[in-house]
Design an enzyme around this catalytic site. Structure first.
Site, PDB file in Angstrom:
ATOM      1  CB  CYS A 157      -0.866   0.016   1.243  1.00 43.51           C
ATOM      2  SG  CYS A 157      -1.719  -1.524   1.550  1.00 43.51           S
ATOM      3  NE  ARG A 167       5.191   1.195  -2.301  1.00 37.79           N
ATOM      4  CZ  ARG A 167       6.463   0.951  -2.071  1.00 37.79           C
ATOM      5  NH1 ARG A 167       7.373   1.597  -2.730  1.00 37.79           N
ATOM      6  NH2 ARG A 167       6.836   0.083  -1.177  1.00 37.79           N
ATOM      7  CG  ASN A 176       1.546   0.894   3.850  1.00 34.00           C
ATOM      8  OD1 ASN A 176       0.375   1.132   3.626  1.00 34.00           O
ATOM      9  ND2 ASN A 176       2.543   1.502   3.235  1.00 34.00           N
ATOM     10  CD  GLU A 234      11.700 -11.710 -15.513  1.00 35.55           C
ATOM     11  OE1 GLU A 234      11.418 -12.441 -14.553  1.00 35.55           O
ATOM     12  OE2 GLU A 234      11.408 -10.509 -15.541  1.00 35.55           O
ATOM     13  CD  GLU A 241       4.887  -9.745 -13.383  1.00 39.60           C
ATOM     14  OE1 GLU A 241       4.586  -9.649 -12.191  1.00 39.60           O
ATOM     15  OE2 GLU A 241       6.024  -9.499 -13.795  1.00 39.60           O
ATOM     16  CG  HIS A 292      11.226 -35.648 -19.352  1.00 38.58           C
ATOM     17  ND1 HIS A 292      11.512 -36.981 -19.506  1.00 38.58           N
ATOM     18  CD2 HIS A 292      12.361 -34.977 -19.689  1.00 38.58           C
ATOM     19  CE1 HIS A 292      12.777 -37.123 -19.887  1.00 38.58           C
ATOM     20  NE2 HIS A 292      13.311 -35.919 -20.015  1.00 38.58           N
ATOM     21  CE  LYS A 339       8.475  -2.127  -9.357  1.00 43.00           C
ATOM     22  NZ  LYS A 339       8.797  -3.056 -10.455  1.00 43.00           N
TER      23      LYS A 339
HETATM   24  O1  M6R Z   1      11.437  -5.833  -5.049  1.00 41.57           O
HETATM   25  P1  M6R Z   1      11.798  -7.269  -5.269  1.00 41.57           P
HETATM   26  O2  M6R Z   1      12.809  -7.468  -6.323  1.00 41.57           O
HETATM   27  O3  M6R Z   1      12.181  -7.956  -3.983  1.00 41.57           O
HETATM   28  O4  M6R Z   1      10.456  -7.951  -5.755  1.00 41.57           O
HETATM   29  C1  M6R Z   1      10.387  -9.333  -5.956  1.00 41.57           C
HETATM   30  C2  M6R Z   1       9.114  -9.708  -6.686  1.00 41.57           C
HETATM   31  O5  M6R Z   1       7.984  -9.344  -5.935  1.00 41.57           O
HETATM   32  C3  M6R Z   1       9.021  -9.044  -8.059  1.00 41.57           C
HETATM   33  O6  M6R Z   1      10.137  -9.357  -8.843  1.00 41.57           O
HETATM   34  C4  M6R Z   1       7.746  -9.492  -8.798  1.00 41.57           C
HETATM   35  O7  M6R Z   1       7.828 -10.847  -9.104  1.00 41.57           O
HETATM   36  C5  M6R Z   1       7.514  -8.652 -10.053  1.00 41.57           C
HETATM   37  N1  M6R Z   1       6.120  -8.415 -10.209  1.00 41.57           N
HETATM   38  C6  M6R Z   1       8.020  -9.298 -11.284  1.00 41.57           C
HETATM   39  O8  M6R Z   1       7.722  -8.590 -12.428  1.00 41.57           O
END
Ligand code: M6R
Length: 612
Positions: free
Chosen positions: A2, A27, A102, A485, A492, A508, A607
């Site tokens: 948040c 966020r 938060n 990735e 997402e 497999h 985020k």
């Molecule tokens: O801020 P961080 O790198 O620790 O965040 C990790 C994950 O939450 C972040 O990479 C998330 O998977 C993203 N949405 C990927 O695009």
């Protein structure tokens, strides 16, 4: 997750806090709200489910909600659906306090039960409401609001970043943190509270990063930071060294696209001033380790979540190949609870773009509690992981606002490649190879730009898969994490189910899924396992699968097996991910954009995941 913004000063708090939470909307964006103490000393609260624009639409004119002390919140729901009543700020029985929060109050059920037995009336399903009633409980016994908050927080189990105002104390704003970031901004005759500097950067660059268990009392002309035990804290004022232009979309439709296109610069920023081709090595002073300490490392563990975990997997390839030091990679959420074994002479690296991810932070604290040296690779300066780690490297990618991480990934891998060279040169990497590797790192920005220049072609390819229900991403070796990735990016933001797989594993099981409707994205650059991956693609083709290949410039053979090909320039094997991931980011972006989706704020995501 948040976002919190608070203001006390001489200006109208409403537009300041509202604009502030808009900057934090990436966020958390399922509901929002604000509270001010108006000129008559009344507490006014407005909240709405949905995006901040919904709140803005229903707000009365600024003159009608004028007040010089206020708080605002943009929410990513943890307890209770994103309804108006569950939105923040929350208030107490007598409508005198307003609280934004938060984090998670873990013992809220017990607190609520006890407070309800004392006739407190609850209206929401949230954990936060228990805290505001608890503060009310103590505020009923004292005129000192800070003390009431301190007493309440002593009973709280869980994590919090909070900001509170009270109509009984119209010249005060109180904020506190434990496990959730909170920053005090110091302006001219005004103060700000925020969970992220970007919300207040247009007003001030002078900030104090609050520490866990600290509480700050803001009066109109002064502030005081104490512990929950009321011991005074002498905090350090920092000056933020970036400005608001870095958090503007500029000419781009979305932050994600802007951030993808920033990668020639962000990758260069990651290595700038750190490469020494003449000595065939790199320098990373922030690691805080002597040459002797680095040479003694026998084993590394790399711990992270999401995209950062994918770069950790690439880090394993890089470090094991160049430095011949064994590396284990772990999900932070698993590491923290499984009592990890950390043998002597092991260094644990924590990768986190935000530096605030709850699981990664908890895993780091666990490793430190076991006596390990913890290094952080983070983007956000002053973030908790950056501050609490024993050393580390900033990736200097600039603010990343798109929820789907892009430029942070390529910068993290760039840093990991430099760590690999550093450790390699201390072990058995030759000066010649060290120097040529460094030269190749220096060429990456130009090569990334070449891929970005093929952007239009990637958009055309995206058009061919926008109706797909599923997609498979295949890669081998160092490009297997790139497949993961690429699949993560697609799912997402476009909501198409996608899986990353080591190409040879496909036979497999996942091969059963392949038919004429299933796009298969194959990362197949020209390297020592090229022939193997071509065989895997033939297996896909034989089952009518549709193949989009990522291949090395000049490769003609790949086209025979592919519906479309995106070419990337040639580079050293272990640096390939920094190039091969770029088309996958663009592909995911264009698919989501063509499907008309909210690329920067995909559903259900946030985020920075600061709760478990
Ligand atoms: O801020 P961080 O790198 O620790 O965040 C990790 C994950 O939450 C972040 O990479 C998330 O998977 C993203 N949405 C990927 O695009």
């Amino acid at each position: 997750m948040c976002g919190i913004v608070g203001y006390i000063g001489t200006r109208n708090a409403t537009p300041i806090t509202l604009e502030g939470i808009k900057r934090l909307e990436y966020r958390g964006y399922d509901s929002s709200g604000l509270a001010i103490i108006d000129a008559e000393g009344n507490l006014k609260i407005h909240k709405k489910p949905g995006k901040i624009i919904e709140l803005e639409r229903t707000l009365p004119s600024p003159e009608k909600i004028y007040g010089t002390v206020g708080i605002a919140h943009t929410r990513w729901a943890t307890h209770g659906e994103p309804t108006e009543v569950n939105s923040h700020p929350h208030t107490c029985c007598h409508h005198k306090l307003a609280l934004v929060h938060n984090g998670i109050i873990e013992n809220y059920r017990n607190l609520r039960k006890k407070l309800e037995s004392e006739n407190h009336i609850f209206v929401s399903d949230t954990d936060t409401e228990a805290l505001v009633h608890l503060i009310e409980h103590f505020a009923n016994k004292t005129d000192n609001l800070t003390q009431a908050v301190q007493e309440a927080l002593k009973l709280v189990e869980g994590t919090y970043g909070i900001a509170l105002i009270s109509s009984d104390h119209p010249d005060q704003l109180i904020a506190a943190r434990k496990g959730s970031p909170l920053i005090l901004g110091i302006g001219e005759n005004e103060f700000f509270i925020t969970s992220d500097v970007s919300a207040i950067i247009i007003h001030t660059k002078k900030v104090i990063y609050l520490q866990d268990n600290e509480i700050v009392t803001l009066n109109r002309d002064s502030f005081k930071i104490t512990t929950l035990e009321n011991e005074a804290v002498n905090a350090k004022i920092s000056v933020v060294d970036w400005d608001v232009s870095s958090i503007d979309k500029g000419e781009f439709k979305h932050f994600m696209l802007k951030e993808i296109f920033e990668q020639p610069v962000s990758v260069e920023n990651a290595f700038r001033g750190r490469l020494f081709p003449n000595l065939s090595t790199v320098r990373l002073g922030g690691l805080n380790m002597t040459g002797e300490e680095l040479r003694r490392i026998q084993r590394l563990q790399i711990v992270a979540c999401g995209t950062s975990w994918h770069s950790a997997l690439i880090g394993k390839y890089l470090i094991e190949t160049l430095a011949r030091i064994p590396v284990e990679v772990e999900y932070a959420s698993e590491y923290r609870y499984r009592n990890p074994i950390i043998p002597p002479e092991t260094v644990v690296i924590f990768i986190s773009q935000s530096g605030e991810t709850a699981d990664t932070l908890a895993a780091m604290r666990e490793a430190q509690a076991k006596g390990a040296r913890a290094l952080g690779i983070t983007n956000v300066v002053g973030s908790t992981i950056a501050r609490e780690s024993d050393g580390g490297v900033y990736i200097h990618a600039g603010t990343e606002i798109g929820v789907a991480s892009t430029k942070a990934f390529t910068s993290q891998v760039t840093i990991l490649s430099m760590i690999a060279v550093l450790l390699g040169r201390m072990n058995n990497l030759s000066p010649t190879f060290g120097a040529s590797y460094i030269k190749e790192i220096q060429k990456l920005p130009e090569k990334i730009q070449q891929i970005l220049d093929t952007n239009d072609k990637i958009m055309e390819i995206a058009k061919t898969i926008i109706d797909a229900k599923n997609a498979l991403y295949l890669g081998r070796g160092v490009n297997f994490p790139v497949a993961l990735e690429g699949a993560l990016k697609l799912k997402e933001i476009s909501y198409i189910h996608a899986e990353g797989y080591p190409a040879a594993e496909m036979k497999h099981g996942p091969i059963a899924l392949i038919d004429a409707k299933m796009p298969v994205v194959a990362i197949a650059p020209d390297d020592m396992i090229y022939d193997k991956i071509i065989s895997n693609l033939q297996e896909v083709k034989a089952r009518n699968g549709r193949i989009i290949s990522i291949a090395t410039e000049g490769d003609k053979r790949i086209a025979e097996n592919s519906e479309s090909v995106i070419y990337v320039p040639k580079t050293i094997y272990t640096l390939q991910p920094i190039l091969t991931v770029i088309p996958l980011q663009l592909l995911a972006y264009y698919v989501a954009n063509l499907r008309g989706l909210d690329v920067d704020q995909p559903r259900n995501l946030a985020k920075s995941v600061t709760v478990e």
